[in-house]
Write an enzyme that holds these catalytic residues in place. Structure first.
Site, short mmCIF file in Angstrom:
data_model
loop_
_atom_site.label_atom_id
_atom_site.label_comp_id
_atom_site.label_asym_id
_atom_site.label_seq_id
_atom_site.Cartn_x
_atom_site.Cartn_y
_atom_site.Cartn_z
N HIS A 1 -2.26 7.55 6.96
CA HIS A 1 -1.24 8.39 6.31
C HIS A 1 -1.86 9.70 5.82
O HIS A 1 -1.25 10.76 5.92
CB HIS A 1 -0.62 7.68 5.11
CG HIS A 1 0.53 6.79 5.46
ND1 HIS A 1 1.68 7.24 6.07
CD2 HIS A 1 0.73 5.46 5.26
CE1 HIS A 1 2.53 6.23 6.23
NE2 HIS A 1 1.97 5.14 5.75
N HIS B 1 -4.41 1.62 7.51
CA HIS B 1 -3.02 2.11 7.55
C HIS B 1 -2.82 3.26 6.55
O HIS B 1 -2.25 4.29 6.89
CB HIS B 1 -2.08 0.93 7.24
CG HIS B 1 -0.63 1.28 7.22
ND1 HIS B 1 0.26 0.82 8.16
CD2 HIS B 1 0.11 2.05 6.37
CE1 HIS B 1 1.47 1.30 7.90
NE2 HIS B 1 1.40 2.04 6.81
N GLU B 2 -3.32 3.06 5.33
CA GLU B 2 -3.12 4.10 4.30
C GLU B 2 -3.96 5.35 4.59
O GLU B 2 -3.51 6.47 4.35
CB GLU B 2 -3.44 3.54 2.91
CG GLU B 2 -2.61 2.32 2.48
CD GLU B 2 -1.13 2.46 2.73
OE1 GLU B 2 -0.59 3.58 2.67
OE2 GLU B 2 -0.50 1.42 3.05
N GLN C 1 3.07 9.92 1.34
CA GLN C 1 4.38 9.26 1.44
C GLN C 1 5.33 9.66 0.31
O GLN C 1 6.52 9.41 0.39
CB GLN C 1 4.22 7.74 1.43
CG GLN C 1 3.56 7.22 2.70
CD GLN C 1 3.42 5.71 2.65
OE1 GLN C 1 2.46 5.19 2.11
NE2 GLN C 1 4.38 4.99 3.20
N GLY D 1 0.83 -1.20 0.00
CA GLY D 1 0.00 0.00 0.00
C GLY D 1 0.87 1.25 0.00
O GLY D 1 2.02 1.21 0.44
N CYS E 1 5.95 -0.27 7.57
CA CYS E 1 5.61 0.88 6.74
C CYS E 1 6.83 1.30 5.94
O CYS E 1 7.93 1.38 6.49
CB CYS E 1 5.15 2.03 7.65
SG CYS E 1 4.74 3.52 6.74
N LEU E 2 6.62 1.57 4.65
CA LEU E 2 7.74 1.99 3.80
C LEU E 2 8.36 3.30 4.30
O LEU E 2 9.52 3.58 4.03
CB LEU E 2 7.26 2.16 2.35
CG LEU E 2 6.75 0.89 1.64
CD1 LEU E 2 6.16 1.25 0.28
CD2 LEU E 2 7.85 -0.13 1.49
#
Ligand SMILES: [Zn+2]
Length: 174
Positions: free
Chosen positions: A139, A135-136, A51, A46, A93-94
């Site tokens: 963000h 999660h997204e 991000q 995702g 998480c990236l």
């Protein structure tokens, strides 16, 4: 198409809440394609626009490596309108490298939003799809997994990160 740079903690752009997308035009669709390429090239499941430094409410996700019944999804202005149940799930998480922590999530969610062609989406999600959506969407509100774990764990992560950066600096100076 292009692979974009993924920002990492503590970049302040990750904390900035995103704005609603008012019109989905070709530029928006091209950006969504770049987001998808960026997510795949980072082996993520995702990615949120914030991000890559863009404060607009857009997410892309593809949880098929974990649950093959799902496929690639892009959602503009995603919103969780109902939820039920609670679940603890270990997340990474990236934008928060080397951090894998259990986060409390809703077990099932009802999602509303738009697809890249401007068509309305309304769907129920559970399992890894529900978790990744939460999660997204976090963000887009400037919330990272670090904000959802204990202060002690957060402090430990900060210290680890500081050490890692000092080490990289020393190695760079040699
Ligand atoms: Zn993330």
């Amino acid at each position: 198409m292009a692979v974009l740079e993924i920002l990492t903690y503590p970049n302040p752009l990750l904390k900035r809440p995103c704005c609603e997308v008012e019109a989905i035009d070709d530029e928006t669709r091209a950006f969504i394609k770049d987001m998808v390429e960026t997510m795949y090239s980072a082996n993520g499941i995702g990615l949120a626009a914030s991000q890559v430094g863009v404060s607009r409410k857009i997410i892309v996700l593809d949880v098929s490596p974990i649950d093959p019944q799902h496929e690639l999804m892009a959602v503009v202005n995603p919103e969780i309108v109902a939820s039920e149940g609670e679940i603890d799930h270990e997340e990474g998480c990236l934008s928060v490298p080397d951090c894998f922590e259990k986060v409390k999530r809703k077990e099932k969610v009802q999602l509303r939003g738009m697809d890249p062609d401007g068509r309305e989406i309304e769907m129920n999600a559970e399992g890894i799809l529900a978790i990744t959506l939460q999660h997204e969407i976090d963000h887009l509100n400037g919330v990272l997994i670090l904000d959802r774990i204990s202060g002690l764990k957060r402090e430990l992560y900060r210290r680890q990160l500081k050490k890692k950066k000092e080490k990289e600096k020393e190695e760079g100076e040699e």
